[in-house]
Design a protein around this motif. Structure first.
Motif, PDB file in Angstrom:
ATOM      1  N   ARG A 102       0.906  -1.153  -0.028  1.00 48.22           N
ATOM      2  CA  ARG A 102       0.066  -0.006  -0.048  1.00 48.22           C
ATOM      3  C   ARG A 102       0.848   1.341   0.012  1.00 48.22           C
ATOM      4  O   ARG A 102       1.844   0.972   0.290  1.00 48.22           O
ATOM      5  N   GLU A 103       0.336   2.243  -0.461  1.00 44.81           N
ATOM      6  CA  GLU A 103       1.205   3.484  -0.469  1.00 44.81           C
ATOM      7  C   GLU A 103       0.077   4.539   0.138  1.00 44.81           C
ATOM      8  O   GLU A 103      -1.024   4.771  -0.237  1.00 44.81           O
ATOM      9  N   PHE A 104       0.578   5.129   1.060  1.00 40.78           N
ATOM     10  CA  PHE A 104      -0.250   6.279   1.851  1.00 40.78           C
ATOM     11  C   PHE A 104       0.729   7.834   1.471  1.00 40.78           C
ATOM     12  O   PHE A 104       1.534   7.922   1.364  1.00 40.78           O
ATOM     13  N   LEU A 105      -0.440   8.410   1.095  1.00 39.00           N
ATOM     14  CA  LEU A 105      -0.312   9.659   0.596  1.00 39.00           C
ATOM     15  C   LEU A 105      -0.979  10.663   1.550  1.00 39.00           C
ATOM     16  O   LEU A 105      -2.064  10.530   1.892  1.00 39.00           O
ATOM     17  N   ILE A 106      -0.360  11.854   1.686  1.00 40.87           N
ATOM     18  CA  ILE A 106      -0.788  13.128   2.147  1.00 40.87           C
ATOM     19  C   ILE A 106      -0.762  14.163   1.421  1.00 40.87           C
ATOM     20  O   ILE A 106       0.134  14.352   0.482  1.00 40.87           O
ATOM     21  N   LEU A 107      -2.138  14.796   1.307  1.00 43.54           N
ATOM     22  CA  LEU A 107      -2.315  15.857   0.195  1.00 43.54           C
ATOM     23  C   LEU A 107      -2.589  17.021   0.830  1.00 43.54           C
ATOM     24  O   LEU A 107      -3.275  16.936   1.597  1.00 43.54           O
ATOM     25  N   ILE A 108      -1.892  18.063   0.204  1.00 40.64           N
ATOM     26  CA  ILE A 108      -2.077  19.418   0.557  1.00 40.64           C
ATOM     27  C   ILE A 108      -2.454  20.376  -0.941  1.00 40.64           C
ATOM     28  O   ILE A 108      -1.828  19.993  -1.828  1.00 40.64           O
ATOM     29  N   ARG A 109      -3.532  20.828  -0.647  1.00 36.46           N
ATOM     30  CA  ARG A 109      -4.183  21.530  -1.512  1.00 36.46           C
ATOM     31  C   ARG A 109      -3.849  23.057  -1.537  1.00 36.46           C
ATOM     32  O   ARG A 109      -4.525  23.568  -0.482  1.00 36.46           O
ATOM     33  N   LEU A 110      -3.284  23.591  -2.328  1.00 33.67           N
ATOM     34  CA  LEU A 110      -2.888  24.889  -2.304  1.00 33.67           C
ATOM     35  C   LEU A 110      -3.991  25.811  -3.288  1.00 33.67           C
ATOM     36  O   LEU A 110      -4.053  25.332  -4.392  1.00 33.67           O
ATOM     37  N   LYS A 111      -4.579  26.827  -2.705  1.00 32.50           N
ATOM     38  CA  LYS A 111      -5.333  27.526  -3.451  1.00 32.50           C
ATOM     39  C   LYS A 111      -5.043  29.120  -3.308  1.00 32.50           C
ATOM     40  O   LYS A 111      -5.192  29.584  -2.339  1.00 32.50           O
ATOM     41  N   GLY A 112      -4.089  29.552  -4.027  1.00 31.59           N
ATOM     42  CA  GLY A 112      -4.157  30.980  -4.175  1.00 31.59           C
ATOM     43  C   GLY A 112      -2.816  31.421  -3.037  1.00 31.59           C
ATOM     44  O   GLY A 112      -2.755  32.789  -2.837  1.00 31.59           O
ATOM     45  N   GLU A 113      -2.041  30.502  -2.633  1.00 31.01           N
ATOM     46  CA  GLU A 113      -0.852  30.931  -1.713  1.00 31.01           C
ATOM     47  C   GLU A 113       0.069  31.595  -2.403  1.00 31.01           C
ATOM     48  O   GLU A 113       0.170  31.410  -3.919  1.00 31.01           O
TER      49      GLU A 113
END
Length: 179
Positions: free
Chosen positions: A107-118
């Motif tokens: 399995r592969e675990f991913l942490i996702l950060i969604r940038l909007k307008g930074e």
């Protein structure tokens, strides 16, 4: 079709959903940990999640799934009248079971950060802080680069886990410069 606009050296830029940054977290084999150790891992993850509200999490298979093949073999064994062929099908079933057990932790675990307008000047310090927080809590983590992102997309959308190098666009390998 999936809303992807571009893949940068560190992110997936999308239409309308922001810029996606992936952190790859190496999984721990919790089956060999004590109950207290598992609790500590959960608490460590909770600490990270409380500190960074923008985190989204994904879990992907990083190896083949053999369930369809195993179901096909079971159906064929039920239909097969020749005992020798049925025995070969049973051996195939055992082989697939053995492979799947060996890949059980694939399995592969991913942490996702969604940038909007930074602001661009704020992005890298922010991402470094998240990565540092994960490492301080004992997680083995790496920020996904361009090739990692292409592989993640291939596994997620295409279930392609065997290709080593992914093209930037479909058919790129067939272009001959100067033609």
């Amino acid at each position: 079709m999936i809303g992807a606009k571009a893949i940068t050296d560190y992110s997936l830029v999308t239409y309308g959903h922001g810029e996606l940054i992936y952190f790859i977290v190496k999984p721990s084999n919790i089956s060999v940990l004590s109950e207290a150790s598992v609790g500590a891992r959960i608490y460590a993850l909770m600490t990270v999640l409380k500190g960074v509200a923008e985190i989204e999490m994904l879990c992907l298979n990083s190896r083949e799934n053999f369930e369809d093949n195993k179901q096909f073999l079971r159906t064929r064994m039920e239909q097969e009248e020749n005992p020798m062929v049925r025995k070969l099908l049973e051996k195939d079933q055992v082989y697939l079971d053995r492979i799947q057990v060996q890949m059980a932790t694939a399995r592969e675990f991913l942490i996702l950060i969604r940038l909007k307008g930074e602001k661009e000047s704020e992005v890298f310090p922010y991402l470094s802080r998240i990565e540092k927080s994960l490492k301080e809590q004992g997680f083995s983590v790496k920020r996904a680069d361009r090739e990692d992102i292409k592989r993640i997309l291939a596994v997620y959308y295409e279930q392609n886990v065997t290709t080593e190098h992914f093209e930037d666009f479909d058919g790129k390998r067939w272009i001959i410069p100067g033609d």
